[in-house]
Design a protein around this motif. Structure first.
Motif, PDB file in Angstrom:
ATOM      1  N   UNK A  62       1.267  12.646  -1.143  1.00 48.41           N
ATOM      2  CA  UNK A  62       1.760  11.983   0.074  1.00 48.41           C
ATOM      3  C   UNK A  62       1.457  10.478   0.012  1.00 48.41           C
ATOM      4  N   UNK A  63       0.278  10.134  -0.530  1.00 43.93           N
ATOM      5  CA  UNK A  63      -0.088   8.716  -0.693  1.00 43.93           C
ATOM      6  C   UNK A  63       0.875   8.041  -1.670  1.00 43.93           C
ATOM      7  N   UNK A  64       1.145   8.703  -2.801  1.00 42.77           N
ATOM      8  CA  UNK A  64       2.075   8.140  -3.778  1.00 42.77           C
ATOM      9  C   UNK A  64       3.433   7.894  -3.139  1.00 42.77           C
ATOM     10  N   UNK A  65       3.916   8.899  -2.411  1.00 38.46           N
ATOM     11  CA  UNK A  65       5.243   8.790  -1.802  1.00 38.46           C
ATOM     12  C   UNK A  65       5.279   7.647  -0.786  1.00 38.46           C
ATOM     13  N   UNK A  66       4.256   7.577   0.063  1.00 37.88           N
ATOM     14  CA  UNK A  66       4.228   6.526   1.080  1.00 37.88           C
ATOM     15  C   UNK A  66       4.096   5.140   0.491  1.00 37.88           C
ATOM     16  N   UNK A  67       3.217   4.996  -0.514  1.00 38.16           N
ATOM     17  CA  UNK A  67       2.978   3.681  -1.110  1.00 38.16           C
ATOM     18  C   UNK A  67       4.187   3.224  -1.920  1.00 38.16           C
ATOM     19  N   UNK A  68       4.850   4.143  -2.619  1.00 39.47           N
ATOM     20  CA  UNK A  68       5.963   3.730  -3.482  1.00 39.47           C
ATOM     21  C   UNK A  68       7.186   3.304  -2.677  1.00 39.47           C
ATOM     22  N   UNK A 360      -7.326  10.156  -4.571  1.00 36.94           N
ATOM     23  CA  UNK A 360      -6.572   9.300  -3.645  1.00 36.94           C
ATOM     24  C   UNK A 360      -6.360   7.900  -4.198  1.00 36.94           C
ATOM     25  N   UNK A 361      -7.405   7.298  -4.769  1.00 31.36           N
ATOM     26  CA  UNK A 361      -7.262   5.935  -5.281  1.00 31.36           C
ATOM     27  C   UNK A 361      -6.376   5.898  -6.529  1.00 31.36           C
ATOM     28  N   UNK A 362      -6.458   6.937  -7.354  1.00 30.38           N
ATOM     29  CA  UNK A 362      -5.552   7.028  -8.504  1.00 30.38           C
ATOM     30  C   UNK A 362      -4.110   7.134  -8.023  1.00 30.38           C
ATOM     31  N   UNK A 363      -3.896   7.939  -6.997  1.00 28.37           N
ATOM     32  CA  UNK A 363      -2.549   8.099  -6.446  1.00 28.37           C
ATOM     33  C   UNK A 363      -2.059   6.807  -5.790  1.00 28.37           C
ATOM     34  N   UNK A 364      -2.953   6.079  -5.147  1.00 28.09           N
ATOM     35  CA  UNK A 364      -2.569   4.792  -4.551  1.00 28.09           C
ATOM     36  C   UNK A 364      -2.119   3.825  -5.652  1.00 28.09           C
ATOM     37  N   UNK A 365      -2.869   3.796  -6.749  1.00 27.90           N
ATOM     38  CA  UNK A 365      -2.509   2.925  -7.868  1.00 27.90           C
ATOM     39  C   UNK A 365      -1.165   3.332  -8.464  1.00 27.90           C
ATOM     40  N   UNK A 366      -0.954   4.630  -8.624  1.00 26.54           N
ATOM     41  CA  UNK A 366       0.314   5.116  -9.158  1.00 26.54           C
ATOM     42  C   UNK A 366       1.466   4.808  -8.207  1.00 26.54           C
ATOM     43  N   UNK A 367       1.186   4.879  -6.912  1.00 25.43           N
ATOM     44  CA  UNK A 367       2.203   4.525  -5.927  1.00 25.43           C
ATOM     45  C   UNK A 367       2.626   3.074  -6.062  1.00 25.43           C
ATOM     46  N   UNK A 368       1.671   2.189  -6.306  1.00 27.94           N
ATOM     47  CA  UNK A 368       1.994   0.773  -6.503  1.00 27.94           C
ATOM     48  C   UNK A 368       2.823   0.563  -7.768  1.00 27.94           C
TER      49      UNK A 368
END
Length: 396
Positions: A62-68, A360-368
């Motif tokens: 969900x974090x990846x989707x929202x951040x991307x 979560x932080x890995x997913x945030x980075x991947x989202x970026x």
């Protein structure tokens, strides 16, 4: 499926790699959690730990989707907003000195009403990488002077790293090395980087001397670092015990492994679901399974380079390098520790080890990264001239 793919933007290969790593994590976490349930006696069930891990991964997606979905130009100004917040969080984390399982864990804070620990240093590292990428892109067309950069670039970095250092040396060292790497890639003068490295080493030595002189101020931290380095070549001590069990697990796995859920060493490895989960993978799935995991991470590295090559702006390229390479670096360190190629550091295996903060932080980075790969035509001026207050206004 077409409906789902329609809403997914960015590099599809990265999406697939993240999904594969998540799926590959289910059985090792489920298997290794028997250590927590039956040996450590934390309560609950192995299925409960698996369900928790799956929920953390779902939140991560969900974090990846929202951040991307966020235009990556907002991350530039966002780093300026987040930097003082991160400093406050690090001060709060360091001051409370949380104890988890009877051990000093002043690197964590507890999220209210959720009951999940959050490692603020991981967030700090991510924010710093974006901040450094912004600075380098903003100064790409001029010669960077050491005097000017000391105040605007290295002072914030030094403050954050000094707040992380007392509780987590390995994370501090990794962030510092990654910042030096990003600065080198971003064109920061090499002669200045050598001087900064020297200052960093002197600051570390000074910190160790202070900690030795006043041991009550930071109990056991320097001793822990010293013992981990000594145990790397010694056969005694807790860390040596963990590494020895990890080596036994890897040797037992052989070519094809003993089979899913059949690991024996998971009952003896204290961090079998996190720091040493690669050893459990090697025992249960053998050399073939281990090489497959290694291949997936290097495939992710390859796709990161592809995104960098296609990105039209310097900030976008530096952002992808700054938040993407640490994921691969952390994975390599985790596997190196499990195979006794590196001293114990406490670094997890990204997207495979259990633990909310890491996921979560890995997913945030991947989202970026996916945000950059999905971006339309951006100009460097639009990105770097974003006012943080404008970002708040548009968000509200």
């Amino acid at each position: 499926m077409k409906t789902i793919l329609k809403h997914i933007q960015g590099d599809r290969a990265i999406w697939a790699i993240v999904a594969v790593l998540a799926i590959c994590s289910f059985m090792p976490v489920y298997s290794a959690s028997t250590n927590l349930v039956y040996v450590v006696g934390t309560g609950g069930s192995t299925f409960g730990y698996l369900l928790k891990h799956m929920m953390l991964l779902l939140m991560g997606f969900a974090i990846i989707y929202g951040v991307h979905k966020i235009p990556y130009r907002y991350f530039s100004g966002g780093s300026l907003l987040m930097l003082p917040i991160v400093i406050v969080l690090l001060i709060f984390t360091l001051s409370q000195g949380t104890t988890i399982g009877g051990a000093n864990a002043s690197r964590w804070i507890r999220i209210p009403f959720v009951g999940i620990g959050f490692q603020t240093s991981t967030l700090a590292g991510l924010v710093l990488m974006v901040y450094v990428a912004r600075y380098l892109a903003k100064n790409k067309e001029k010669v960077i002077s050491l005097k000017e950069s000391l105040l605007t670039l290295w002072l914030p970095i030094a403050v954050v790293l000094m707040l992380i250092l007392p509780a987590n040396f390995s994370t501090t060292a990794i962030i510092f090395v990654m910042i030096l790497m990003l600065c080198f890639v971003g064109g920061y003068p090499t002669k200045h980087l050598g001087l900064i490295l020297g200052i960093g080493v002197i600051a570390l030595v000074f910190f160790i001397l202070i900690a030795k002189a006043f041991p009550d101020a930071m109990p056991n931290r320097v001793q822990t670092w010293q013992s981990r380095i000594e145990n790397f070549s010694d056969e005694d001590g807790k860390d040596a015990y963990q590494v020895e069990k990890a080596k036994i697990a890897i040797a037992t796995g052989g070519l094809v492994g003993v089979g899913p859920g059949k690991s024996v060493q998971k009952n003896f490895l204290p961090q079998s679901t996190s720091d040493f989960i690669f050893a459990i993978i090697a025992e249960e799935y053998g050399l073939i399974g281990s090489v497959f995991i290694l291949f997936i991470y290097f495939l992710l590295l390859f796709r990161i380079f592809i995104v960098v090559k296609k990105t039209k702006t310097i900030f976008g390229s530096l952002l992808v390098v700054g938040v993407g390479i640490p994921i691969i670096f952390q994975a390599c360190i985790n596997m190196a520790v499990a195979t006794n190629l590196f001293p114990v550091t406490g670094q997890t295996l990204p997207l495979i080890s259990s633990g909310g903060t890491s996921i979560w932080m890995t997913c945030f980075a991947l989202g970026m990264i996916l945000s950059v790969s999905a971006s339309k035509e951006e100009t460097e001026e639009d990105i770097l001239e974003d006012n943080p207050l404008d970002i708040l206004h548009e968000t509200v």
